[in-house]
Motif scaffolding. Structure first.
Motif, short mmCIF file in Angstrom:
data_model
loop_
_atom_site.label_atom_id
_atom_site.label_comp_id
_atom_site.label_asym_id
_atom_site.label_seq_id
_atom_site.Cartn_x
_atom_site.Cartn_y
_atom_site.Cartn_z
N ASN A 61 -4.95 9.61 -8.89
CA ASN A 61 -4.38 9.01 -7.67
C ASN A 61 -5.39 8.27 -6.81
OD1 ASN A 61 -1.81 9.63 -8.29
ND2 ASN A 61 -1.64 11.44 -6.99
N GLU B 289 2.38 1.72 -3.51
CA GLU B 289 1.38 2.26 -4.45
C GLU B 289 1.16 3.76 -4.18
OE1 GLU B 289 -2.14 -0.14 -4.98
OE2 GLU B 289 -2.31 0.80 -6.95
N ASN B 290 1.12 4.13 -2.89
CA ASN B 290 0.93 5.55 -2.55
C ASN B 290 2.16 6.39 -2.85
OD1 ASN B 290 -1.76 5.52 -1.72
ND2 ASN B 290 -1.18 4.63 0.26
N ASP B 291 3.34 5.81 -2.62
CA ASP B 291 4.56 6.58 -2.89
C ASP B 291 4.74 6.79 -4.40
OD1 ASP B 291 6.42 5.11 -0.12
OD2 ASP B 291 5.11 6.88 -0.24
N GLU C 144 0.85 -1.20 0.00
CA GLU C 144 0.00 0.00 0.00
C GLU C 144 0.88 1.25 0.00
OE1 GLU C 144 -2.90 0.01 3.12
OE2 GLU C 144 -3.60 2.04 2.59
N LYS C 145 1.97 1.21 0.78
CA LYS C 145 2.88 2.37 0.82
C LYS C 145 3.54 2.57 -0.54
CE LYS C 145 6.88 4.23 3.37
NZ LYS C 145 7.47 4.77 2.12
N ARG D 241 2.35 7.38 -6.34
CA ARG D 241 1.40 8.45 -6.65
C ARG D 241 1.99 9.84 -6.41
NH1 ARG D 241 -3.18 4.83 -3.97
NH2 ARG D 241 -4.10 3.96 -5.88
N LYS D 242 3.05 9.91 -5.60
CA LYS D 242 3.67 11.23 -5.37
C LYS D 242 4.34 11.76 -6.64
CE LYS D 242 4.88 10.11 -0.55
NZ LYS D 242 6.00 9.52 0.23
#
Ligand code: SDX
Length: 392
Positions: A154, A69-71, A66-67, A73-74
Motif C-alpha cells: 500500500n 488510489e487510497n480507497d 489520490e482518494k 488500497r482498502k
C-alpha cells in the motif's frame, strides 16, 4: 406473435445499447474515452486516472485521484482462503481460466450484492474490484511458476504493484524500472475500454440478469480468452515464433492466411470496427521500439512483426478487406521484453480492460437496461409425434 426477425450473425450491424463511455470511428481510426482522444490520454494521463474517467465520467482532480488510489488500497488484501481455490489448479492451468474462476470466487467472500443506486456502495464496489482483481491476476502467474504469492504494497502505486506482485521474490528486493512501469501504464490505458466488443458485451449481458459484478467480470474474462479476441496477443507471439522457427519467411505465412482452405489467420490483423489503422496499434508500435531500446533488447520477433506488417499492407487480399494491425499485434512484443510469459499476455489485457468492463456494467445497470434475451429464426424439425424407444 412477433414481427419479422432479422438475423445478424455476430451482431455486425446491431446496436445493443446506447452508451456514453467510448466512441470509435472505424473509418477514421478514432478512439475516445468520454470524449478524450486516446492519444492524449495515453500521453498525458495515468491508468488509474483513466479508470476513474471511464467509470465516473470525468477526469479526476488530484484530490479525487489520490482518494481513489487510497480507497483501492482498502481492498487489496485477498481472503487467505482464496489460496485453497488457487492451489486446486494444476500449475499448467492457463492463467485466464484460473483468473475467471478466482474472480467468480470473490463473490463467495463478498456475497453482499451491490445496490447500484447507492453511489457510495457502487464506488466501494469499483475500488474493491480494482484492488482484488490485480492481486488475483498476478497470483495466476505465481502459481504457474511455483513462486510464493505476493501481497499488494500500500505504499506503492497500482502499476508498480503489478510488477512487484508478479516478479518480487523472497530472495531479494525487486528492482523497479520506471520506463517499464511507464510503458505498462500506457498499455493498460490503451486496453481500458473499446465500446461493445465481445467481452464487454458479455459483461453487460451477464449483468443484465442482475448477476453480481464479480460474476459478470468473470464471464468477461472467459470471453476475452478466445484467440479471436484478447487471446490474439498470445496467438500473435506464437505465430511470430513459428515464422522465426521457419526461417522468417513472412510471405509464406501471408499466403497461408489468404488460403480459404487453411484455417490459419494472421493473428493481430483485422478488426470488426477499424477499417483503417487501429489507433492503439500505432501508439503500441512506437512504444515497442522505445521499450526495447530502453531495455537494450534486440528481439528478432519485432523485426519479423514489422516485415509481416509491411508485406500484408501491400497485399491486395488484405487491402481489399481493410485488414490492418490491431491492438494485439505489437503488445506482446513489449510484454515479452518485460519478461512477461506469453501465457500471461491476455491476463494483462484483462487488467487493462477491467475499468472498461466495470464502467459498462455500471452504465447498463444504472440505466436499467432490460435483461438481454435475443430472439431467433427456428430452422429445426416441424412438429412430429413421439416414438417409443422400442419403435426407434
Ligand atoms: C480484439 O471488438 C473489439 O473492439 C476487440 C478489441 C478490443 O479492444 O476489445 O479491439 C480487441 O479482439 C482485437 C482483434 C484481435 N483478434 C485477432 O487479431 C484475430 C485475427 N483477426 C480476425 O479473426 C478478425 O479480423 C476479427 C475477429 C478481428 C474480426 O472478424 P470479423 O469482423 O468477423 O471479420 P471476418 O472474420 O468476417 O473477416 C472478413 C474477411 C474474411 O474474408 P472473406 O470471407 O470476406 O473472404 O477478412 C478475412 C476473413 O477471412 N480476415 C482475415 C483476417 N481477419 C479477417 N484473413 C486473414 N487474417 C486475418 N487476421
Amino acid at each position: 406473435a412477433t414481427g419479422a426477425i432479422t438475423i445478424d450473425p455476430g451482431y455486425k450491424n446491431t446496436g445493443s445499447c446506447k452508451s456514453a463511455i467510448t466512441f470509435l470511428d472505424g473509418e477514421e481510426g478514432i478512439l475516445r474515452y468520454r470524449g478524450y482522444a486516446i492519444e492524449d490520454l495515453a500521453d498525458k494521463a495515468n491508468f488509474l486516472e483513466v479508470s476513474y474517467l471511464l467509470v465516473f465520467g470525468e477526469l479526476p482532480t488530484s484530490a479525487q485521484l489520490e482518494k481513489f488510489e487510497n480507497d483501492i488500497r482498502k481492498y487489496t488484501l485477498v481472503n487467505e482462503e482464496m489460496k485453497t481455490i488457487l492451489e486446486g489448479f494444476p500449475r499448467t492451468a492457463h492463467p485466464m481460466g484460473v483468473l475467471s474462476a478466482l474472480t467468480s470466487a470473490l463473490t463467495a467472500f463478498n456475497p453482499k450484492s451491490v445496490n447500484v443506486e447507492n453511489e457510495k456502495e457502487m464506488y466501494e464496489a469499483v475500488c474493491k474490484t480494482m484492488g482484488k482483481f490485480l492481486v488475483i491476476a498476478t497470483w495466476t502467474f505465481r502459481r504457474r511458476m511455483g513462486y510464493p504469492l505476493n501481497y499488494y504494497d500500500n505504499t506503492k502505486g497500482y502499476v508498480d504493484n503489478f510488477m512487484r506482485l508478479m516478479f518480487e521474490l523472497p530472495t531479494g528486493p525487486y528492482k523497479m524500472d520506471s520506463k517499464v512501469v511507464a510503458a505498462l501504464d500506457k498499455l493498460f490505458i490503451l486496453h481500458a475500454d473499446h465500446e461493445q466488443n465481445c467481452s464487454t458485451s458479455t459483461v453487460r449481458i451477464v449483468g443484465s440478469s442482475h448477476a453480481g459484478l464479480f460474476a459478470s467480470i468473470s464471464a468477461g474474462v472467459s470471453a476475452l480468452w478466445g484467440p479471436l479476441h484478447g487471446g490474439a496477443n498470445q496467438a500473435v507471439l506464437e505465430m511470430l515464433q513459428e515464422i522465426h522457427d521457419n526461417g522468417g519467411d513472412v510471405a509464406k505465412f501471408v499466403l497461408k492466411a489468404k488460403d480459404k482452405d487453411d484455417p490459419f489467420r494472421l493473428m493481430g490483423f483485422g478488426h470488426r470496427v477499424y477499417k483503417n489503422f487501429d489507433p492503439r496499434a500505432t501508439i503500441i508500435k512506437k512504444a515497442a521500439d522505445d521499450v526495447l531500446t530502453a531495455l537494450g533488447v534486440d528481439d528478432p520477433l519485432l523485426d519479423i512483426a514489422k516485415q509481416l506488417e509491411k508485406v500484408a499492407l501491400e497485399d491486395e487480399y488484405f487491402k481489399a478487406r481493410n485488414l490492418y494491425p490491431n491492438v494485439d499485434f505489437y503488445s506482446g512484443i513489449i510484454y515479452r521484453a518485460m519478461g512477461i510469459p506469453v501465457e500471461m499476455f491476455t491476463v494483462l489485457f484483462a487488467i487493462g480492460r477491467l475499468p472498461g468492463w466495470i464502467a459498462q456494467w455500471k452504465e447498463m445497470r444504472t440505466s436499467k437496461e432490460p435483461i438481454g434475451r435475443p430472439r431467433q429464426v427456428y430452422t429445426g424439425s416441424p412438429s412430429r409425434a413421439f416414438k417409443n424407444i422400442q419403435d426407434r
